[in-house]
Enzyme design. Structure first.
Site, PDB file in Angstrom:
ATOM      1  CB  CYS A 136      -7.327   1.753  25.554  1.00  0.00           C
ATOM      2  SG  CYS A 136      -7.981   3.226  24.743  1.00  0.00           S
ATOM      3  CB  CYS A 139      -5.018   4.607  24.503  1.00  0.00           C
ATOM      4  SG  CYS A 139      -6.611   4.680  25.320  1.00  0.00           S
ATOM      5  CG  ASP A 140      -2.008   1.944  24.359  1.00  0.00           C
ATOM      6  OD1 ASP A 140      -1.525   3.090  24.510  1.00  0.00           O
ATOM      7  OD2 ASP A 140      -2.458   1.281  25.301  1.00  0.00           O
TER       8      ASP A 140
END
Ligand code: NAP
Length: 314
Positions: A136, A139-140
């Site tokens: 992701c 997200c990261d």
């Protein structure tokens, strides 16, 4: 075998399910949440979360889900640790059968069973998950600011992840197993215009290497020359699709060819079965964020509440 009657059953306890539970409980629907195999959903297998609104500092995914669960319980939702193994949506009262042999007869259902990232199945992918390997970018990606990352895949997700990362990272290498992308033309055009994205065609990822600090190299195999090559890399984003957790609904509700639940009407959470609603990653293949799943969970609870009013109040 135990049989119980309910107004509303919520299947799944990620951010979609628990938000649906909070709204439904506050609307006096006494919802029952069946937690499923991974209580708390995908956020429980992440660490730092800094894109869920409401927290000025980084919070931990498992902590956030514990809070959501406590909030749902505090407003009156009942939460049980069980797994749905079979459903029967043919009658007006729907039947849900759990692994523990609990049978639930319910007026309405919200399905929030989520999805899981598809992984390549490499041992090293598992070893470095969360330490240089992610599925992701939203997200990261932030953790790879001004670094070099690889994105694996050739579909819409892979190209969107590469584009997103190109705004943060110094270099993005998209690695695809064929010589053509599956992604939509408009996304491909955007990708090819980016100066800091290069595509490595006809290669597969064979191994991810690193040390105690995390990933530092990947080993690729050329499908044409059968030769290996090593690349220095700080992170690997695997973007080869997702698997929605919808197996137990396949004979009961309309699914698309990838297994996602189909909405009866866009912009709502209604399915082709009256009284059955859906929210989160088992229906959404585009946004897939905890916050969008939570938003859709809220919508599903409001849709269910309205439907129960229309169909059960006198
Ligand atoms: P996808 O379209 O199934 O693409 C998966 C990609 O990963 C393909 O390029 C595939 O290669 C590759 N792949 C699969 N298994 C692999 C393996 N073991 N090793 C190496 N490569 C592998 O998945 P997706 O991109 O996640 O998209 C899923 C669905 O969501 C699609 O319908 C897509 O259109 C939709 N979506 C839409 C949007 C949007 O509209 N903005 C955004 C994201 C996703 P091959 O090409 O060789 O098969």
């Amino acid at each position: 075998m135990k049989e119980i009657e309910k107004n509303l059953v919520i299947i799944g306890s990620g951010s979609a399910g628990l938000t649906a539970a909070i709204y439904a409980a506050r609307a006096n629907l006494s919802p029952l949440v069946i937690e499923g195999l991974q209580p708390g959903g995908q956020l429980t297998i992440t660490t730092d979360v800094e894109n869920y609104p409401g927290f000025s500092d980084i919070v931990q995914g498992p902590w956030l889900m514990d809070q959501m669960k406590a909030q749902a319980k505090n407003v009156g939702a009942e939460i049980i640790n069980d797994l749905v193994v079979q459903v029967d949506f043919k009658s007006k009262i729907k039947k849900i059968i759990c692994d523990s042999k609990l049978v639930i007869n319910t007026k309405s259902v919200i399905i929030c069973t989520g999805a899981q990232a598809r992984w390549l199945g490499l041992e090293s992918e598992l070893k470095y998950n969360g330490r240089g390997v992610s599925a992701c970018a939203t997200c990261d990606g932030f953790f790879y600011k001004n670094k070099t990352v690889a994105v694996i895949g050739g579909g819409n997700t892979a190209v969107e992840e590469a584009l997103y990362l190109s705004n943060l990272c110094s270099n993005v290498i998209l690695i695809h197993r064929r010589d053509k992308l599956r992604a939509e033309k408009i996304l491909q055009d955007r990708l090819f215009k980016k100066q800091n994205i290069e595509v490595t065609w006809d290669h597969t990822l064979e191994e991810i290497l690193g040390d105690e600090k995390g990933v530092n190299k990947i080993k690729l195999l050329s499908k044409k020359t059968k030769k290996f090559k090593m690349l220095d890399i700080d992170g690997v984003f695997v973007a080869i699709g997702h698997i929605p957790a919808t197996d137990c609904f396949k004979n009961s509700i309309q699914l698309d060819k990838e297994g996602y639940i189909v909405l009866k009407e866009k912009g709502t959470t209604r399915t082709d079965i009256e009284g059955v609603f859906v929210a989160g990653d088992c229906v959404d293949k585009i946004y897939r964020q905890a916050v969008t799943a939570a938003g859709m969970g809220c919508m599903a609870a409001l849709d269910a509440e309205k439907w129960l009013q229309e169909n059960y109040s006198n």
